[in-house]
Structures are given as C-alpha cells and as structure tokens.
Write a protein that holds these residues in place. Structure first.
Motif, PDB file in Angstrom:
ATOM      1  N   SER A  28      57.065 -41.009 -38.678  1.00 22.18           N
ATOM      2  CA  SER A  28      56.404 -41.803 -38.293  1.00 22.18           C
ATOM      3  C   SER A  28      56.212 -43.079 -37.928  1.00 22.18           C
ATOM      4  N   PRO A  29      57.065 -43.398 -36.796  1.00 24.64           N
ATOM      5  CA  PRO A  29      57.732 -44.938 -35.609  1.00 24.64           C
ATOM      6  C   PRO A  29      56.554 -45.487 -35.582  1.00 24.64           C
ATOM      7  N   ALA A  30      56.750 -46.793 -35.524  1.00 23.45           N
ATOM      8  CA  ALA A  30      55.508 -47.251 -34.061  1.00 23.45           C
ATOM      9  C   ALA A  30      56.013 -47.020 -33.273  1.00 23.45           C
ATOM     10  N   VAL A  31      55.501 -46.968 -31.885  1.00 26.89           N
ATOM     11  CA  VAL A  31      55.712 -46.470 -30.721  1.00 26.89           C
ATOM     12  C   VAL A  31      55.441 -47.464 -29.644  1.00 26.89           C
ATOM     13  N   HIS A  32      56.529 -48.393 -28.656  1.00 33.18           N
ATOM     14  CA  HIS A  32      56.251 -49.599 -28.481  1.00 33.18           C
ATOM     15  C   HIS A  32      56.617 -49.536 -26.839  1.00 33.18           C
ATOM     16  N   TYR A  33      56.468 -49.967 -25.826  1.00 28.21           N
ATOM     17  CA  TYR A  33      56.927 -50.690 -24.531  1.00 28.21           C
ATOM     18  C   TYR A  33      58.129 -51.580 -24.813  1.00 28.21           C
ATOM     19  N   ASN A  34      58.770 -51.042 -24.412  1.00 28.73           N
ATOM     20  CA  ASN A  34      60.174 -51.268 -24.641  1.00 28.73           C
ATOM     21  C   ASN A  34      61.057 -52.184 -23.762  1.00 28.73           C
ATOM     22  N   GLY A  35      59.753 -52.414 -21.618  1.00 28.95           N
ATOM     23  CA  GLY A  35      60.342 -53.047 -20.715  1.00 28.95           C
ATOM     24  C   GLY A  35      60.519 -52.031 -19.515  1.00 28.95           C
ATOM     25  N   ALA A  36      60.678 -52.498 -18.503  1.00 30.77           N
ATOM     26  CA  ALA A  36      60.158 -51.864 -16.905  1.00 30.77           C
ATOM     27  C   ALA A  36      60.691 -52.965 -15.611  1.00 30.77           C
ATOM     28  N   GLU A  44      76.104 -47.979  -3.551  1.00 29.94           N
ATOM     29  CA  GLU A  44      77.024 -48.396  -5.014  1.00 29.94           C
ATOM     30  C   GLU A  44      77.177 -49.957  -5.416  1.00 29.94           C
ATOM     31  N   ASN A  45      77.727 -50.311  -3.915  1.00 28.75           N
ATOM     32  CA  ASN A  45      77.937 -52.116  -4.423  1.00 28.75           C
ATOM     33  C   ASN A  45      77.396 -52.938  -4.722  1.00 28.75           C
ATOM     34  N   PHE A  46      76.065 -52.731  -4.419  1.00 31.50           N
ATOM     35  CA  PHE A  46      74.521 -53.477  -4.119  1.00 31.50           C
ATOM     36  C   PHE A  46      73.140 -53.065  -4.485  1.00 31.50           C
ATOM     37  N   ALA A  47      72.754 -53.522  -5.808  1.00 35.06           N
ATOM     38  CA  ALA A  47      71.342 -53.421  -6.504  1.00 35.06           C
ATOM     39  C   ALA A  47      71.125 -54.973  -6.677  1.00 35.06           C
ATOM     40  N   ILE A  48      69.863 -55.058  -7.003  1.00 31.26           N
ATOM     41  CA  ILE A  48      68.636 -56.032  -7.311  1.00 31.26           C
ATOM     42  C   ILE A  48      67.631 -55.343  -7.835  1.00 31.26           C
ATOM     43  N   LYS A  49      67.981 -55.741  -8.686  1.00 31.40           N
ATOM     44  CA  LYS A  49      66.316 -55.603 -10.057  1.00 31.40           C
ATOM     45  C   LYS A  49      65.744 -56.532 -10.625  1.00 31.40           C
ATOM     46  N   PHE A  50      64.106 -57.034 -10.595  1.00 29.53           N
ATOM     47  CA  PHE A  50      63.267 -57.271 -10.444  1.00 29.53           C
ATOM     48  C   PHE A  50      62.094 -56.573 -12.394  1.00 29.53           C
ATOM     49  N   ARG A  81      62.851 -61.350 -18.894  1.00 28.61           N
ATOM     50  CA  ARG A  81      61.625 -60.896 -18.106  1.00 28.61           C
ATOM     51  C   ARG A  81      62.547 -61.741 -16.091  1.00 28.61           C
ATOM     52  N   GLY A  82      62.838 -61.131 -15.171  1.00 33.16           N
ATOM     53  CA  GLY A  82      63.616 -61.755 -14.295  1.00 33.16           C
ATOM     54  C   GLY A  82      63.972 -61.165 -13.449  1.00 33.16           C
ATOM     55  N   ILE A  83      65.547 -61.808 -12.769  1.00 33.40           N
ATOM     56  CA  ILE A  83      66.124 -60.860 -11.434  1.00 33.40           C
ATOM     57  C   ILE A  83      67.074 -61.419 -11.755  1.00 33.40           C
ATOM     58  N   GLU A  84      68.004 -59.372 -11.344  1.00 31.08           N
ATOM     59  CA  GLU A  84      70.009 -59.671 -11.777  1.00 31.08           C
ATOM     60  C   GLU A  84      70.148 -59.005 -10.400  1.00 31.08           C
ATOM     61  N   GLN A  91      78.097 -58.553 -12.566  1.00 24.68           N
ATOM     62  CA  GLN A  91      76.969 -58.550 -12.516  1.00 24.68           C
ATOM     63  C   GLN A  91      75.862 -60.186 -12.942  1.00 24.68           C
ATOM     64  N   LEU A  92      75.269 -60.450 -12.106  1.00 27.17           N
ATOM     65  CA  LEU A  92      74.471 -61.978 -12.558  1.00 27.17           C
ATOM     66  C   LEU A  92      72.904 -61.377 -12.580  1.00 27.17           C
ATOM     67  N   ALA A  93      72.528 -62.056 -13.581  1.00 26.11           N
ATOM     68  CA  ALA A  93      70.972 -62.145 -14.182  1.00 26.11           C
ATOM     69  C   ALA A  93      70.536 -64.010 -14.809  1.00 26.11           C
ATOM     70  N   PHE A  94      69.084 -64.156 -14.431  1.00 29.18           N
ATOM     71  CA  PHE A  94      68.723 -65.555 -14.662  1.00 29.18           C
ATOM     72  C   PHE A  94      67.305 -64.515 -14.759  1.00 29.18           C
ATOM     73  N   GLY A  95      66.228 -65.050 -15.856  1.00 32.32           N
ATOM     74  CA  GLY A  95      65.153 -65.179 -16.157  1.00 32.32           C
ATOM     75  C   GLY A  95      64.745 -66.137 -17.564  1.00 32.32           C
ATOM     76  N   LEU A  96      63.625 -65.389 -18.219  1.00 30.54           N
ATOM     77  CA  LEU A  96      63.565 -66.327 -19.210  1.00 30.54           C
ATOM     78  C   LEU A  96      62.889 -65.086 -20.210  1.00 30.54           C
ATOM     79  N   THR A  97      63.024 -64.983 -21.614  1.00 28.71           N
ATOM     80  CA  THR A  97      63.213 -64.591 -22.825  1.00 28.71           C
ATOM     81  C   THR A  97      61.635 -63.505 -22.484  1.00 28.71           C
TER      82      THR A  97
END
Length: 191
Positions: A28-36, A44-50, A81-84, A91-97
């Motif tokens: 019974s391992p603990a379940v936790h939120y791991n990101g969204a 297919e050549n351009f995407a942006i994530k937040f 947590r940031g933008i990619e 792949q370029l990303a910037f954010g806060l730990t």
C-alpha cells in the motif's frame, strides 16, 4: 511503483495532463500528486507548456537502478513549475523548483554567521533547462544543459552533457556523458 497520467484534449491545439504516482515498498504505497500542465501545440514542430514539468537526462533501466529521480547519468529528475518551449527539436524551459521536490530542499542550511536559513528561502530556486534532439539516420544525439540557482549564497547546480542512442545493425548503444557541479561557489567554481 504506479504512475498514472490523465490526459485531456480540449481541441486540436489545447490539451492538459495531470499525473499521480504511488511509490513505496509493500502493498500500500502512498499516492501523491506529481504535477500538471497545460499545452498549446500548433503543429509537430511547435509546442508550449505551462505548469509542472520534470526534467532528467541520461536515465537508464538496469535492475533496481531504474528510477530517474535517484539514478541518471546525465541529470537526476528536477521538478520545475514554469514554462517550456519546444521548437523543431529544441527544448527550452524556465521556472521555479517545486518546493519539496528536490533533495537539496530537505537539507538544513546556515548563513555565514551560522544562523539557520528558513526553509521557505532555502527551498526556492530558479531553473533553466535546454536540450536539442538531433535525429540523424536512425541515430539520436541529445546535448543538454541545466542550471539551478538556489536562493542561498554560493549555492547553485550545473549539469551538462550528451545523451546518445546509436544503432549499428543488430546492435544498439546508449551512451551518456555528464558534467556535474552540485555546489558552485565563488571560492570553488571547478567542475
């Protein structure tokens, strides 16, 4: 270990993903939120994530050494947590730990006068991640660099290297070179 991703596609360009994880010994391992994150993908050549993203480089699968949060030649997992931006293999990303997501956050830090640094300050960092995926004639080369600047005097991390997946007929080679510096200081800037 159980890792479940819920993905929703709103239309041809917009989508979202939420990840939950259960990890531990026993039944019974603990379940936790791991990101969204939310993603806009024009083509297919351009995407942006937040949102919440995880970066690791040079992960491998060898018996019990298969968890990139603990074992990776290039760089163990860093949760940001940031933008990619993904553009033609770049792949370029910037954010806060994400607080508590990194091992460094659990350490107790002290300033130059031996006074404890509050956890809310010690657990904040700015992260920059860059990588480029070269796919040439069935061979894959991925140079990468990751810089993490903790908000503590003389505490920064730097990771760089090359992840290569090469195929020669029936043989395949996965080779990774990693350059690491987990505590960059003015007095000791060497890698």
């Amino acid at each position: 270990t159980v890792d479940v991703d819920f993905q929703v596609k709103f239309n041809d360009k917009w989508s979202a993903q939420v990840e939950i994880e259960a990890d531990g010994e026993g039944t019974s391992p603990a379940v936790h939120y791991n990101g969204a994150f939310v993603q806009y993908q024009k083509n297919e050549n351009f995407a942006i994530k937040f949102g919440d993203m995880t970066y690791s480089e040079g992960a491998f699968d060898y018996y019990d050494y298969n968890d990139p949060a603990v074992y990776a030649v290039g760089m163990k997992e860093h949760d940001v947590r940031g933008i990619e931006l993904d553009l033609y293999g770049l792949q370029l990303a910037f954010g806060l730990t994400r607080s508590g997501a990194d091992y460094t956050c659990s350490n107790q830090y002290y300033d130059a006068n031996s006074n404890p640094i509050p956890a809310d300050k010690a657990c904040k960092s700015y992260d920059v991640h860059a990588a480029y995926q070269f796919d040439l004639a069935g061979q894959a080369l991925r140079p990468f660099v990751h810089y993490q600047n903790w908000q503590i005097e003389d505490e920064s991390e730097f990771h760089a290297g090359l992840d290569a997946a090469l195929e020669f007929g029936p043989f395949a080679i996965h080779a990774v070179y990693g350059l690491h510096k987990d505590n960059i200081t003015k007095s000791n800037p060497k890698f």
